[in-house]
Design a protein around this motif. Structure first.
Motif, PDB file in Angstrom:
ATOM      1  N   THR A  77      83.997 -66.077  54.983  1.00  9.74           N
ATOM      2  CA  THR A  77      83.202 -64.995  55.572  1.00  9.74           C
ATOM      3  C   THR A  77      82.557 -64.219  54.433  1.00  9.74           C
ATOM      4  O   THR A  77      83.018 -64.270  53.283  1.00  9.74           O
ATOM      5  CB  THR A  77      84.076 -64.067  56.438  1.00  9.74           C
ATOM      6  OG1 THR A  77      85.151 -63.566  55.655  1.00  9.74           O
ATOM      7  CG2 THR A  77      84.607 -64.804  57.659  1.00  9.74           C
ATOM      8  N   GLY A  78      81.512 -63.500  54.750  1.00 10.26           N
ATOM      9  CA  GLY A  78      80.739 -62.807  53.730  1.00 10.26           C
ATOM     10  C   GLY A  78      81.472 -61.716  52.984  1.00 10.26           C
ATOM     11  O   GLY A  78      81.128 -61.398  51.845  1.00 10.26           O
ATOM     12  N   ASN A  79      82.514 -61.145  53.595  1.00 12.48           N
ATOM     13  CA  ASN A  79      83.203 -60.024  52.956  1.00 12.48           C
ATOM     14  C   ASN A  79      84.326 -60.439  52.014  1.00 12.48           C
ATOM     15  O   ASN A  79      84.970 -59.584  51.407  1.00 12.48           O
ATOM     16  CB  ASN A  79      83.740 -59.063  54.027  1.00 12.48           C
ATOM     17  CG  ASN A  79      84.759 -59.737  54.943  1.00 12.48           C
ATOM     18  OD1 ASN A  79      84.913 -60.957  54.915  1.00 12.48           O
ATOM     19  ND2 ASN A  79      85.421 -58.938  55.749  1.00 12.48           N
ATOM     20  N   ARG A 101      79.448 -65.767  59.543  1.00  9.66           N
ATOM     21  CA  ARG A 101      79.781 -64.502  60.196  1.00  9.66           C
ATOM     22  C   ARG A 101      81.082 -64.677  60.974  1.00  9.66           C
ATOM     23  O   ARG A 101      81.584 -65.792  61.113  1.00  9.66           O
ATOM     24  CB  ARG A 101      78.638 -64.098  61.130  1.00  9.66           C
ATOM     25  CG  ARG A 101      77.340 -63.815  60.395  1.00  9.66           C
ATOM     26  CD  ARG A 101      76.214 -63.417  61.373  1.00  9.66           C
ATOM     27  NE  ARG A 101      74.962 -63.288  60.654  1.00  9.66           N
ATOM     28  CZ  ARG A 101      74.096 -64.276  60.451  1.00  9.66           C
ATOM     29  NH1 ARG A 101      74.328 -65.479  60.939  1.00  9.66           N
ATOM     30  NH2 ARG A 101      72.987 -64.079  59.772  1.00  9.66           N
ATOM     31  N   GLY A 102      81.561 -63.587  61.538  1.00  9.67           N
ATOM     32  CA  GLY A 102      82.789 -63.636  62.319  1.00  9.67           C
ATOM     33  C   GLY A 102      82.737 -64.597  63.491  1.00  9.67           C
ATOM     34  O   GLY A 102      83.745 -65.204  63.859  1.00  9.67           O
ATOM     35  N   ASP A 103      81.556 -64.784  64.075  1.00 10.20           N
ATOM     36  CA  ASP A 103      81.418 -65.700  65.214  1.00 10.20           C
ATOM     37  C   ASP A 103      81.183 -67.150  64.785  1.00 10.20           C
ATOM     38  O   ASP A 103      80.986 -68.031  65.616  1.00 10.20           O
ATOM     39  CB  ASP A 103      80.293 -65.235  66.143  1.00 10.20           C
ATOM     40  CG  ASP A 103      78.915 -65.253  65.490  1.00 10.20           C
ATOM     41  OD1 ASP A 103      78.813 -65.605  64.293  1.00 10.20           O
ATOM     42  OD2 ASP A 103      77.931 -64.914  66.178  1.00 10.20           O
ATOM     43  N   THR A 105      78.627 -68.330  62.958  1.00 10.69           N
ATOM     44  CA  THR A 105      77.241 -68.699  62.659  1.00 10.69           C
ATOM     45  C   THR A 105      76.970 -68.588  61.162  1.00 10.69           C
ATOM     46  O   THR A 105      77.579 -67.776  60.464  1.00 10.69           O
ATOM     47  CB  THR A 105      76.231 -67.818  63.434  1.00 10.69           C
ATOM     48  OG1 THR A 105      76.459 -66.450  63.099  1.00 10.69           O
ATOM     49  CG2 THR A 105      76.359 -68.038  64.929  1.00 10.69           C
ATOM     50  N   GLU A 107      75.540 -67.604  57.745  1.00 14.18           N
ATOM     51  CA  GLU A 107      74.893 -66.442  57.130  1.00 14.18           C
ATOM     52  C   GLU A 107      74.168 -66.843  55.859  1.00 14.18           C
ATOM     53  O   GLU A 107      73.128 -66.289  55.511  1.00 14.18           O
ATOM     54  CB  GLU A 107      75.957 -65.385  56.813  1.00 14.18           C
ATOM     55  CG  GLU A 107      75.426 -64.106  56.241  1.00 14.18           C
ATOM     56  CD  GLU A 107      76.523 -63.073  55.961  1.00 14.18           C
ATOM     57  OE1 GLU A 107      76.234 -62.126  55.213  1.00 14.18           O
ATOM     58  OE2 GLU A 107      77.645 -63.224  56.457  1.00 14.18           O
ATOM     59  N   SER A 131      78.851 -62.571  50.232  1.00 21.75           N
ATOM     60  CA  SER A 131      77.524 -62.201  50.750  1.00 21.75           C
ATOM     61  C   SER A 131      76.577 -61.740  49.654  1.00 21.75           C
ATOM     62  O   SER A 131      75.373 -61.987  49.730  1.00 21.75           O
ATOM     63  CB  SER A 131      77.638 -61.079  51.788  1.00 21.75           C
ATOM     64  OG  SER A 131      78.176 -61.561  52.978  1.00 21.75           O
TER      65      SER A 131
END
Length: 168
Positions: A77-79, A101-103, A105, A107, A131
């Motif tokens: 994830t980006g974070n 992303r969390g879902d 998809t 990024e 990110s």
């Protein structure tokens, strides 16, 4: 009765009909190409009727048969801290990781090249997340595409990874 004194010297060119066979092959090829053109026979038709040949295999092979799937896909994830993203890239051994992303998809993508360019700008990566280091618009291709199309895309952009997506 063969009289040995009367020998005809045979010309070596008379023994092999080289020009006539070459002309026949050329005529046959010209007829075949004309017929293919007249019937609008495409590369896909050729692959369909000759799937066992190397051209047929190349034209029918889909990226779905070659791509990495499931847990083998490097993704973060980006974070996440950049250190964790690097660990994911190293573990999965593809030279990149998808940033999602969390879902789930897409990024962006973080590649070895992105890391090298980042390290040219800064040496302190402790506060950088995936990110911040990723390329936000990665090159993608639709699932189900032909592998030859994917290869052409990779060659045209001079890249070694292409992200397969189910929609754009």
């Amino acid at each position: 009765v063969l009289d040995a004194s009367v020998r005809e010297e045979a010309c070596p060119h008379d023994l092999a009909p080289t020009s006539s066979t070459t002309a026949t092959l050329a005529l046959g090829d010209a007829l075949a190409i004309s017929l293919l053109d007249r019937r609008e026979f495409s590369r896909e038709d050729f692959a369909l009727y000759h799937p066992g040949g190397s051209l047929g295999k190349r034209l029918l092979l889909k990226i779905d048969e070659l791509m990495v799937t499931g847990d083998a896909i490097p993704r973060v994830t980006g974070n996440v801290p950049l250190r964790d993203a690097i660990f994911e890239m190293t573990t999965k051994r593809l030279g990149c990781t998808c940033v999602v992303r969390g879902d789930g998809t897409l990024e962006g993508v973080l590649t070895d090249g992105d890391l090298r360019r980042l390290l040219q700008r800064t040496s302190d990566i402790t506060k950088i997340t995936a990110s911040h280091a990723m390329s936000p618009k990665p090159k993608t291709i639709l699932q189900g595409s032909l592998a030859v199309v994917a290869l052409q895309e990779m060659e045209s952009y001079n890249i070694t990874q292409l992200i397969v997506v189910d929609s754009m």
